[in-house]
Motif scaffolding. Structure first.
Motif, PDB file in Angstrom:
ATOM      1  N   UNK A 272       0.802  -1.232   0.000  1.00 30.43           N
ATOM      2  CA  UNK A 272       0.000   0.000   0.000  1.00 30.43           C
ATOM      3  C   UNK A 272       0.833   1.279   0.000  1.00 30.43           C
ATOM      4  N   UNK A 273       2.010   1.257   0.656  1.00 36.75           N
ATOM      5  CA  UNK A 273       2.824   2.478   0.749  1.00 36.75           C
ATOM      6  C   UNK A 273       3.306   2.959  -0.619  1.00 36.75           C
ATOM      7  N   UNK A 274       3.303   2.071  -1.628  1.00 33.72           N
ATOM      8  CA  UNK A 274       3.723   2.492  -2.967  1.00 33.72           C
ATOM      9  C   UNK A 274       2.581   3.090  -3.773  1.00 33.72           C
ATOM     10  N   UNK A 275       1.415   3.188  -3.151  1.00 29.27           N
ATOM     11  CA  UNK A 275       0.257   3.771  -3.832  1.00 29.27           C
ATOM     12  C   UNK A 275      -0.182   5.083  -3.198  1.00 29.27           C
ATOM     13  N   UNK A 276       0.531   5.529  -2.165  1.00 26.77           N
ATOM     14  CA  UNK A 276       0.240   6.806  -1.517  1.00 26.77           C
ATOM     15  C   UNK A 276       1.528   7.599  -1.375  1.00 26.77           C
ATOM     16  N   UNK A 277       1.411   8.919  -1.378  1.00 21.75           N
ATOM     17  CA  UNK A 277       2.604   9.754  -1.303  1.00 21.75           C
ATOM     18  C   UNK A 277       3.280   9.711   0.059  1.00 21.75           C
ATOM     19  N   UNK A 278       4.578   9.960   0.068  1.00 15.74           N
ATOM     20  CA  UNK A 278       5.314  10.048   1.328  1.00 15.74           C
ATOM     21  C   UNK A 278       4.997  11.394   1.984  1.00 15.74           C
ATOM     22  N   UNK A 279       4.765  11.364   3.274  1.00 19.40           N
ATOM     23  CA  UNK A 279       4.398  12.594   3.981  1.00 19.40           C
ATOM     24  C   UNK A 279       5.603  13.393   4.422  1.00 19.40           C
TER      25      UNK A 279
END
Length: 472
Positions: free
Chosen positions: A148-155
């Motif tokens: 999932x982390x590769x489908x949302x931007x880094x904060x």
């Protein structure tokens, strides 16, 4: 690797893929663009050199959406494509999974080699069905091995992989929704048009693709995506962000598909039946033009009236668009596709008299006419400035002889001065756009080679910082 082709003095970004083992460097940012469309489901891999900002398409897998496995139960079906292919969450997820795996396999890559995944859909659906498509896309990506982390931007930089941190400006500017320096329509929350993300990716992709043709395709600009459905947007010359002042929606390649429906009883699309680059075969041009004129009697290309709640396959909110200062342009066949059968009859008649070559010529004539009429509508609203570039992507706008015909018609009708200098054509605009969106979401900018800002202008990072600081 993408290459530029010259024709009629204009720019066309085409393809010449090298599917040998890919060398990924420390400055490479690899993005998978995953799209479930009405005609095809794709996974296109791009690699951006974060030192230079240059993006290349390094591999792809394209599968026919109609070849999706049939749902086990009728109750599982939540929607259909324009061509009538039934969709179920599990079978769509499996098609997405297999498409991704094949794209990675051909490049000898794994999910670990991809830094980010951008998902999109061109399938038109009601809101609850669209949610199911998005869930199926996400499930397919998970099944293919993407976390999932590769489908949302880094904060923050702390959450970002070590190799990407030197290229990110997350400590200076954050992602505030603007992609490639363009804000979505002001009334986006009201749901102006349901294909807004498609238009957003198309514009971002054409901005990036323009760089490889030598064109500074930045604001103000016009992006038109002629896939099975029509999408795109127009930006103004705002700083630091341009506004979206118009959107496109309706039918595009579906018009070409309609012309072959009574020719092939497997109901193939024009994408399958007609070669991308049709050979120069003698056809009766007078008959083609007569047939095209008959087709255009049923095709509506217009500024969408406020009273319409639906235009072609899309739900639209013209009242909300007017409130936000956004105009909608579209292409329909009859009313909401009511006259597709008439187009099928015309296509069959042309096929019987001239064969597949004549039908290919007819589709080129019709689709180029639709694009020219769209540009004419835009020009009538005075949205084309001296510095405005127009970008076109999608199978129904760049294949066959459409490019040459578009330029010649714009010249003959004096709609656009020197169109060969103001038009760019690019394959896989959505994939290029996915690469840009992934960079924007993670503030992986390249100040020396920006995609945001005005044509001929500088990077807008300083203005963005000033604007974001004012908000806090």
């Amino acid at each position: 690797m993408s290459v530029e082709h010259e024709f009629a003095g204009s720019r066309f970004l085409g393809k010449n893929f090298n599917l040998n083992k890919l060398k990924i460097t420390d400055s490479s940012f690899v993005v998978a663009s995953v799209e479930a469309g009405n005609t095809t489901t794709k996974c296109i891999l791009t690699s951006t050199d974060l030192e230079t900002g240059k993006t290349e398409i390094i591999g792809k897998c394209v599968r026919l959406t109609r070849d999706i496995q049939k749902p086990a139960k009728t109750a599982d079906v939540f929607g259909k494509t324009i061509g009538g292919t039934e969709l179920a969450k599990d079978t769509l997820a499996e098609l997405v999974r297999d498409t991704i795996r094949q794209a990675l396999f051909e490049k000898n890559l794994t999910a670990d080699d991809v830094h980010f995944v951008v998902r999109s859909t061109g399938v038109t659906a009601e809101s609850e069905h669209l949610e199911m498509i998005i869930l199926a896309l996400a499930e397919g990506c998970l099944l293919a091995g993407f976390p999932p982390r590769k489908m949302t931007g880094y904060l923050s930089l702390d959450n970002m992989p070590d190799k990407l941190r030197p290229y990110s400006y997350l400590d200076k500017v954050y992602f505030d929704g603007a992609v490639a320096g363009v804000r979505p329509p002001a009334g986006f929350g009201e749901g102006i048009v349901s294909n807004e993300m498609e238009g957003e990716l198309a514009m971002a992709g054409l901005k990036e693709a323009g760089k490889q043709t030598g064109a500074d395709f930045r604001n103000p600009c016009i992006a038109i995506d002629m896939g099975t459905t029509l999408s795109g947007r127009i930006s103004d010359a705002g700083i630091p962000y341009a506004r979206t002042i118009a959107n496109f929606c309706g039918y595009a390649g579906a018009v070409a598909d309609a012309l072959i429906q009574n020719i092939d009883f497997e109901k193939k699309s024009a994408y399958e039946l007609i070669p991308e680059e049709t050979a120069a075969i003698e056809v009766n041009q007078n008959e083609i033009e007569t047939a095209a004129a008959e087709v255009m009697k049923y095709v509506q290309v217009m500024k969408i009236p406020e009273k319409r709640s639906r235009f072609g396959p899309f739900a639209v909110n013209a009242a909300a668009a007017k409130k936000s200062g956004t105009i909608l342009f579209g292409c329909d066949v009859g009313e909401n596709g009511s006259d597709f059968e008439k187009l099928a009859d015309i296509g069959k008649s042309v096929y019987q008299s001239g064969g597949l070559e004549a039908v290919a010529a007819l589709t080129d004539e019709v689709m180029s006419e639709i694009l020219v009429l769209l540009i004419q509508c835009v020009a009538k609203e005075k949205f084309i400035r001296e510095e405005t570039f127009i970008g076109i992507t999608g199978r129904a706008g760049i294949t066959g002889t459409k490019k040459e015909k578009i330029i010649q018609k714009l010249k003959n009708r004096k709609i656009l001065e020197n169109p060969e200098k103001k038009l760019i054509f690019a394959e896989d605009g959505l994939a290029h756009g996915a690469a840009v969106m992934a960079r924007c979401m993670n503030s992986l900018g390249c100040p020396n080679n920006p995609v945001g800002g005005l044509r001929g202008g500088k990077c807008i990072m300083a203005e963005r910082r000033k604007l974001q600081n004012m908000r806090h």
